[in-house]
Design a protein around this motif. Structure first.
Motif, short mmCIF file in Angstrom:
data_model
loop_
_atom_site.label_atom_id
_atom_site.label_comp_id
_atom_site.label_asym_id
_atom_site.label_seq_id
_atom_site.Cartn_x
_atom_site.Cartn_y
_atom_site.Cartn_z
N GLU A 189 -11.64 -5.38 0.93
CA GLU A 189 -11.96 -4.71 2.19
C GLU A 189 -10.67 -4.40 2.97
O GLU A 189 -10.56 -3.37 3.64
CB GLU A 189 -12.88 -5.60 3.02
N MET A 190 -9.69 -5.29 2.85
CA MET A 190 -8.44 -5.11 3.57
C MET A 190 -7.58 -3.98 2.99
O MET A 190 -7.00 -3.19 3.73
CB MET A 190 -7.61 -6.40 3.52
N PHE A 191 -7.51 -3.89 1.66
CA PHE A 191 -6.47 -3.07 1.04
C PHE A 191 -6.95 -1.89 0.19
O PHE A 191 -6.17 -0.98 -0.07
CB PHE A 191 -5.58 -3.95 0.16
N THR A 192 -8.19 -1.91 -0.30
CA THR A 192 -8.61 -0.90 -1.26
C THR A 192 -8.50 0.52 -0.70
O THR A 192 -8.01 1.43 -1.39
CB THR A 192 -10.05 -1.17 -1.74
N ASN A 193 -8.94 0.75 0.52
CA ASN A 193 -8.89 2.10 1.10
C ASN A 193 -7.46 2.60 1.21
O ASN A 193 -7.18 3.80 1.04
CB ASN A 193 -9.54 2.11 2.48
N GLN A 194 -6.53 1.69 1.47
CA GLN A 194 -5.15 2.08 1.66
C GLN A 194 -4.39 2.23 0.34
O GLN A 194 -3.60 3.15 0.16
CB GLN A 194 -4.44 1.04 2.54
N TYR A 195 -4.65 1.32 -0.61
CA TYR A 195 -3.85 1.27 -1.83
C TYR A 195 -4.62 1.64 -3.10
O TYR A 195 -4.01 1.84 -4.16
CB TYR A 195 -3.25 -0.13 -2.02
N GLY A 196 -5.93 1.68 -3.05
CA GLY A 196 -6.70 1.94 -4.27
C GLY A 196 -6.73 0.70 -5.14
O GLY A 196 -7.06 -0.39 -4.69
N ASN A 197 -6.34 0.86 -6.39
CA ASN A 197 -6.33 -0.27 -7.33
C ASN A 197 -5.30 -1.31 -6.92
O ASN A 197 -4.12 -1.00 -6.73
CB ASN A 197 -6.02 0.25 -8.75
N LEU A 198 -5.73 -2.55 -6.79
CA LEU A 198 -4.84 -3.61 -6.33
C LEU A 198 -4.06 -4.26 -7.47
O LEU A 198 -3.14 -5.05 -7.21
CB LEU A 198 -5.65 -4.69 -5.58
N ARG A 257 2.30 -6.19 -0.24
CA ARG A 257 3.44 -7.02 0.13
C ARG A 257 3.07 -8.32 0.82
O ARG A 257 3.89 -9.22 0.96
CB ARG A 257 4.41 -6.21 1.01
N LEU A 258 1.85 -8.43 1.31
CA LEU A 258 1.41 -9.69 1.92
C LEU A 258 1.15 -10.76 0.87
O LEU A 258 1.08 -11.95 1.19
CB LEU A 258 0.15 -9.46 2.75
N PHE A 259 1.00 -10.34 -0.38
CA PHE A 259 0.73 -11.29 -1.46
C PHE A 259 1.81 -11.18 -2.53
O PHE A 259 1.58 -10.72 -3.64
CB PHE A 259 -0.65 -11.03 -2.08
N VAL A 303 -3.40 -15.46 5.09
CA VAL A 303 -3.30 -14.01 5.25
C VAL A 303 -4.61 -13.45 5.79
O VAL A 303 -4.62 -12.63 6.72
CB VAL A 303 -2.93 -13.33 3.92
N LEU A 304 -5.73 -13.90 5.22
CA LEU A 304 -7.03 -13.40 5.65
C LEU A 304 -7.33 -13.78 7.09
O LEU A 304 -7.89 -12.98 7.86
CB LEU A 304 -8.13 -13.96 4.73
N GLU A 305 -6.95 -14.98 7.48
CA GLU A 305 -7.20 -15.42 8.86
C GLU A 305 -6.34 -14.60 9.83
O GLU A 305 -6.76 -14.31 10.95
CB GLU A 305 -6.90 -16.91 9.00
N GLY A 306 -5.14 -14.24 9.38
CA GLY A 306 -4.30 -13.41 10.23
C GLY A 306 -4.86 -12.01 10.39
O GLY A 306 -4.66 -11.35 11.42
N TYR A 307 -5.60 -11.54 9.38
CA TYR A 307 -6.17 -10.19 9.43
C TYR A 307 -7.51 -10.18 10.15
O TYR A 307 -7.78 -9.33 11.01
CB TYR A 307 -6.34 -9.68 8.01
#
Length: 278
Positions: free
Chosen positions: A239-248, A199-201, A213-217
């Motif tokens: 690195e930000m999202f893969t563990n949480q969502y898997g395939n982006l 949802r950030l993108f 977004v990356l600077e905010g993270y």
């Protein structure tokens, strides 16, 4: 928010802020342009096929090298115009298939290989016609200036003519395909598309959106916004999202995804990554 409707910035996951009764999009806007696209496309395809066939049939009857080269280049011009006509027919078909639903499907279309293929096709056709017309003008100018008797056609002349045709096609293909090569993505990838769960993108975020977004993270990042390349961006997003969502579900908005008709962008803005290429 009413103020955020129809501002060409996607704020809602379902694109409803940009796809509604007040502001919708189609691949080809307006009935006039739809009709013109169909007419020109069909005429270009049928008439240029006729020209190519007729000139190929009479190619062996050329009595001079100038006549042979002229005929080969006329065939090349017709082939280029045929490709542009075929592009118009195919983009008109895409417009008819998507219809009013194109607005919500725009991100999928702009990242689809079909859109990139149409862009490559129209660019090859345009470049083949352009190079062929330029060369035929030079040959005719040289023939008029020389005022020599026509030179009979030899076997080598035929090979040279075919070699020239091959060179025109090869250069045109390189120009058209180069924007899709991964090694040049920092010049030709305008944005990315992600699965709606990220949802950030939302929409089609470009490098600036990614940077913010990356600077905010991560907090302040060393790389400047102007030097942040897509490879590094992709690694950081993974690195930000893969563990949480898997395939982006990440897809690239290539050079030909500037708009729904998938054309080569000859006139670029100062902020476009293609500025140094076009």
């Amino acid at each position: 928010s009413v103020t955020k409707k129809c501002d060409e910035v996607v704020d809602c996951l379902d694109n409803s802020d940009e796809c509604n009764d007040g502001c919708g999009k189609e691949i080809i806007s307006g009935y006039f342009f739809k009709i013109i696209s169909w007419m020109l496309g069909i005429l270009a395809v049928t008439l240029n096929v006729h020209v190519v066939v007729q000139n190929i049939r009479t190619l062996g009857g050329c009595k001079s090298t100038v006549a042979l080269n002229n005929k080969i280049l006329i065939i090349m011009i017709s082939l280029g115009d045929f490709l542009v006509g075929l592009y118009l027919v195919l983009v008109s078909i895409a417009d008819a298939v998507y219809g009013a639903s194109y607005c919500k499907s725009q991100p999928d279309w702009l990242t689809d290989v079909k859109c990139s293929s149409l862009g490559v096709m129209s660019t090859i056709g345009s470049q083949v016609s352009l190079f062929s017309m330029t060369i035929i003008s030079i040959i005719r100018r040289h023939a008029v200036a020389a005022r020599k008797m026509p030179v009979p056609v030899s076997k080598n002349d035929k090979y040279k003519g075919l070699g020239l045709a091959f060179l025109i096609v090869a250069v045109s293909v390189i120009i058209a395909v180069l924007p899709l090569v991964n090694e040049f993505e920092d010049f030709f990838v305008n944005a990315m598309k992600y699965d709606q769960k990220i949802r950030l993108f939302i929409g089609l975020p470009d490098k600036d959106v990614h940077f913010n977004v990356l600077e905010g993270y991560y907090g302040r990042i060393r790389e400047k916004k102007t030097t942040l390349n897509w490879s590094l961006i992709n690694n950081m997003v993974d690195e930000m999202f893969t563990n949480q969502y898997g395939n982006l579900g990440r897809k690239k908005v290539h050079f030909y995804g500037n708009d729904g008709v998938c054309l080569f962008k000859y006139f670029v803005n100062k902020t476009d990554p293609q500025r140094s290429y076009v």
